[in-house]
Design an enzyme around this catalytic site. Structure first.
Site, PDB file in Angstrom:
ATOM      1  N   PHE A   1     -15.847   3.049   6.933  1.00  0.00           N
ATOM      2  CA  PHE A   1     -14.457   3.376   6.588  1.00  0.00           C
ATOM      3  C   PHE A   1     -14.192   3.406   5.089  1.00  0.00           C
ATOM      4  O   PHE A   1     -13.075   3.702   4.660  1.00  0.00           O
ATOM      5  CB  PHE A   1     -13.490   2.388   7.258  1.00  0.00           C
ATOM      6  CG  PHE A   1     -13.695   0.947   6.847  1.00  0.00           C
ATOM      7  CD1 PHE A   1     -13.145   0.451   5.672  1.00  0.00           C
ATOM      8  CD2 PHE A   1     -14.433   0.090   7.640  1.00  0.00           C
ATOM      9  CE1 PHE A   1     -13.322  -0.867   5.290  1.00  0.00           C
ATOM     10  CE2 PHE A   1     -14.612  -1.247   7.276  1.00  0.00           C
ATOM     11  CZ  PHE A   1     -14.053  -1.722   6.096  1.00  0.00           C
TER      12      PHE A   1
ATOM     13  N   TYR B   1     -12.506  -2.151  -3.839  1.00  0.00           N
ATOM     14  CA  TYR B   1     -13.000  -2.328  -2.477  1.00  0.00           C
ATOM     15  C   TYR B   1     -14.527  -2.255  -2.392  1.00  0.00           C
ATOM     16  O   TYR B   1     -15.083  -1.971  -1.335  1.00  0.00           O
ATOM     17  CB  TYR B   1     -12.368  -1.282  -1.555  1.00  0.00           C
ATOM     18  CG  TYR B   1     -10.917  -1.581  -1.244  1.00  0.00           C
ATOM     19  CD1 TYR B   1     -10.557  -2.634  -0.407  1.00  0.00           C
ATOM     20  CD2 TYR B   1      -9.899  -0.807  -1.797  1.00  0.00           C
ATOM     21  CE1 TYR B   1      -9.230  -2.914  -0.123  1.00  0.00           C
ATOM     22  CE2 TYR B   1      -8.564  -1.078  -1.511  1.00  0.00           C
ATOM     23  CZ  TYR B   1      -8.242  -2.131  -0.676  1.00  0.00           C
ATOM     24  OH  TYR B   1      -6.920  -2.400  -0.391  1.00  0.00           O
TER      25      TYR B   1
ATOM     26  N   ARG C   1       2.604  -6.014   9.097  1.00  0.00           N
ATOM     27  CA  ARG C   1       1.875  -4.846   9.582  1.00  0.00           C
ATOM     28  C   ARG C   1       2.460  -4.303  10.887  1.00  0.00           C
ATOM     29  O   ARG C   1       2.506  -3.087  11.080  1.00  0.00           O
ATOM     30  CB  ARG C   1       0.396  -5.183   9.718  1.00  0.00           C
ATOM     31  CG  ARG C   1      -0.264  -5.310   8.348  1.00  0.00           C
ATOM     32  CD  ARG C   1      -1.700  -5.713   8.457  1.00  0.00           C
ATOM     33  NE  ARG C   1      -2.369  -5.614   7.160  1.00  0.00           N
ATOM     34  CZ  ARG C   1      -3.419  -6.348   6.830  1.00  0.00           C
ATOM     35  NH1 ARG C   1      -3.928  -7.224   7.692  1.00  0.00           N
ATOM     36  NH2 ARG C   1      -3.970  -6.202   5.643  1.00  0.00           N
TER      37      ARG C   1
ATOM     38  N   THR D   1      -5.200  -6.935  10.873  1.00  0.00           N
ATOM     39  CA  THR D   1      -5.533  -5.757  10.070  1.00  0.00           C
ATOM     40  C   THR D   1      -5.129  -4.475  10.779  1.00  0.00           C
ATOM     41  O   THR D   1      -4.609  -3.550  10.163  1.00  0.00           O
ATOM     42  CB  THR D   1      -7.049  -5.736   9.763  1.00  0.00           C
ATOM     43  OG1 THR D   1      -7.377  -6.931   9.054  1.00  0.00           O
ATOM     44  CG2 THR D   1      -7.430  -4.529   8.924  1.00  0.00           C
TER      45      THR D   1
ATOM     46  N   HIS E   1      -2.248  -5.299   1.714  1.00  0.00           N
ATOM     47  CA  HIS E   1      -3.552  -5.933   1.565  1.00  0.00           C
ATOM     48  C   HIS E   1      -3.286  -7.364   1.146  1.00  0.00           C
ATOM     49  O   HIS E   1      -2.309  -7.643   0.458  1.00  0.00           O
ATOM     50  CB  HIS E   1      -4.371  -5.229   0.465  1.00  0.00           C
ATOM     51  CG  HIS E   1      -5.535  -6.038  -0.018  1.00  0.00           C
ATOM     52  ND1 HIS E   1      -6.773  -5.961   0.554  1.00  0.00           N
ATOM     53  CD2 HIS E   1      -5.629  -6.965  -1.002  1.00  0.00           C
ATOM     54  CE1 HIS E   1      -7.595  -6.802  -0.061  1.00  0.00           C
ATOM     55  NE2 HIS E   1      -6.919  -7.423  -1.016  1.00  0.00           N
TER      56      HIS E   1
ATOM     57  N   ARG F   1      -1.635 -14.264   4.724  1.00  0.00           N
ATOM     58  CA  ARG F   1      -2.415 -13.682   5.824  1.00  0.00           C
ATOM     59  C   ARG F   1      -1.619 -13.733   7.127  1.00  0.00           C
ATOM     60  O   ARG F   1      -1.617 -12.784   7.897  1.00  0.00           O
ATOM     61  CB  ARG F   1      -3.744 -14.414   5.995  1.00  0.00           C
ATOM     62  CG  ARG F   1      -4.631 -14.478   4.776  1.00  0.00           C
ATOM     63  CD  ARG F   1      -5.324 -13.232   4.382  1.00  0.00           C
ATOM     64  NE  ARG F   1      -6.209 -12.730   5.417  1.00  0.00           N
ATOM     65  CZ  ARG F   1      -6.756 -11.531   5.383  1.00  0.00           C
ATOM     66  NH1 ARG F   1      -6.525 -10.720   4.357  1.00  0.00           N
ATOM     67  NH2 ARG F   1      -7.531 -11.117   6.337  1.00  0.00           N
TER      68      ARG F   1
ATOM     69  N   ASN G   1      -2.084   0.291   6.607  1.00  0.00           N
ATOM     70  CA  ASN G   1      -1.553  -0.874   7.307  1.00  0.00           C
ATOM     71  C   ASN G   1      -0.574  -1.679   6.446  1.00  0.00           C
ATOM     72  O   ASN G   1      -0.447  -2.881   6.592  1.00  0.00           O
ATOM     73  CB  ASN G   1      -2.688  -1.749   7.836  1.00  0.00           C
ATOM     74  CG  ASN G   1      -3.597  -2.290   6.747  1.00  0.00           C
ATOM     75  OD1 ASN G   1      -3.393  -2.052   5.566  1.00  0.00           O
ATOM     76  ND2 ASN G   1      -4.628  -3.013   7.158  1.00  0.00           N
TER      77      ASN G   1
ATOM     78  N   GLU H   1      -9.447 -10.681  -7.271  1.00  0.00           N
ATOM     79  CA  GLU H   1      -8.494  -9.589  -7.084  1.00  0.00           C
ATOM     80  C   GLU H   1      -7.315  -9.687  -8.048  1.00  0.00           C
ATOM     81  O   GLU H   1      -6.840  -8.665  -8.552  1.00  0.00           O
ATOM     82  CB  GLU H   1      -8.019  -9.566  -5.626  1.00  0.00           C
ATOM     83  CG  GLU H   1      -9.128  -9.178  -4.667  1.00  0.00           C
ATOM     84  CD  GLU H   1      -8.729  -9.239  -3.206  1.00  0.00           C
ATOM     85  OE1 GLU H   1      -7.589  -9.681  -2.898  1.00  0.00           O
ATOM     86  OE2 GLU H   1      -9.550  -8.845  -2.361  1.00  0.00           O
TER      87      GLU H   1
ATOM     88  N   LYS I   1       0.814  -1.219   0.000  1.00  0.00           N
ATOM     89  CA  LYS I   1       0.000   0.000   0.000  1.00  0.00           C
ATOM     90  C   LYS I   1       0.853   1.278   0.000  1.00  0.00           C
ATOM     91  O   LYS I   1       2.057   1.239   0.274  1.00  0.00           O
ATOM     92  CB  LYS I   1      -0.924  -0.013   1.211  1.00  0.00           C
ATOM     93  CG  LYS I   1      -2.007  -1.077   1.139  1.00  0.00           C
ATOM     94  CD  LYS I   1      -2.914  -0.948   2.353  1.00  0.00           C
ATOM     95  CE  LYS I   1      -4.127  -1.825   2.263  1.00  0.00           C
ATOM     96  NZ  LYS I   1      -5.017  -1.596   3.425  1.00  0.00           N
TER      97      LYS I   1
END
Length: 142
Positions: free
Chosen positions: A59, A51, A104, A93, A120, A87, A117, A131, A11
């Site tokens: 959010f 998203y 993260r 998250t 993704h 993950r 964060n 995705e 990100k």
């Protein structure tokens, strides 16, 4: 475990911190192979489309705003159990709750905006397929 593919996005906050190579090195050290990557500048429309499942959540606007704040790097990762492994590498998250040693925790703190964060990651085989196709053509995945 079977070989699978998943999507991860480095990100804008992690790009600004210039930690892309360190994040990719963690994926590779965990046995994930980078199949494809590119630098992307999302606009409000494309970020909103990506998203869309969060559109009704409070959010959503902040998330879209954050994702268009700078470039990001979508990556297709491949390996045994790639979705779960990614993950686990990412961590919670909320970076403030992520375990030490996760991406993260290590690259998104201090965190005041949960959108910022660092990464993704797809959460299921269905979301991974959707995705990956959002960012990459079949030709780019050869």
């Amino acid at each position: 475990m079977s070989t699978e593919r998943t999507l991860s996005i480095i990100k804008p906050d992690a790009v600004k911190k210039n930690v892309m190579a360190q994040i990719i090195a963690r994926f590779e050290a965990a046995g994930l192979r980078v199949v494809a990557t590119k630098k992307v500048y999302l606009n409000a429309q494309t970020a909103g489309e990506f998203y869309a499942e969060h559109k009704e959540r409070p959010f959503f606007g902040e998330l879209v705003g954050f994702m268009i704040s700078g470039p990001c790097y979508p990556l297709v990762l491949e390996g045994n159990g790639a979705i779960l492994k990614n993950r686990e590498l990412m961590g919670a998250t909320n970076p403030n709750k992520a375990e030490a040693g996760t991406i993260r925790h290590d690259f998104a703190l201090p965190c005041t905006d949960l959108s910022a964060n660092a990464v993704h990651g797809s959460d299921s085989p269905a979301s991974a397929a959707r995705e990956i196709a959002f960012f990459f053509s079949a030709h780019e995945l050869l």
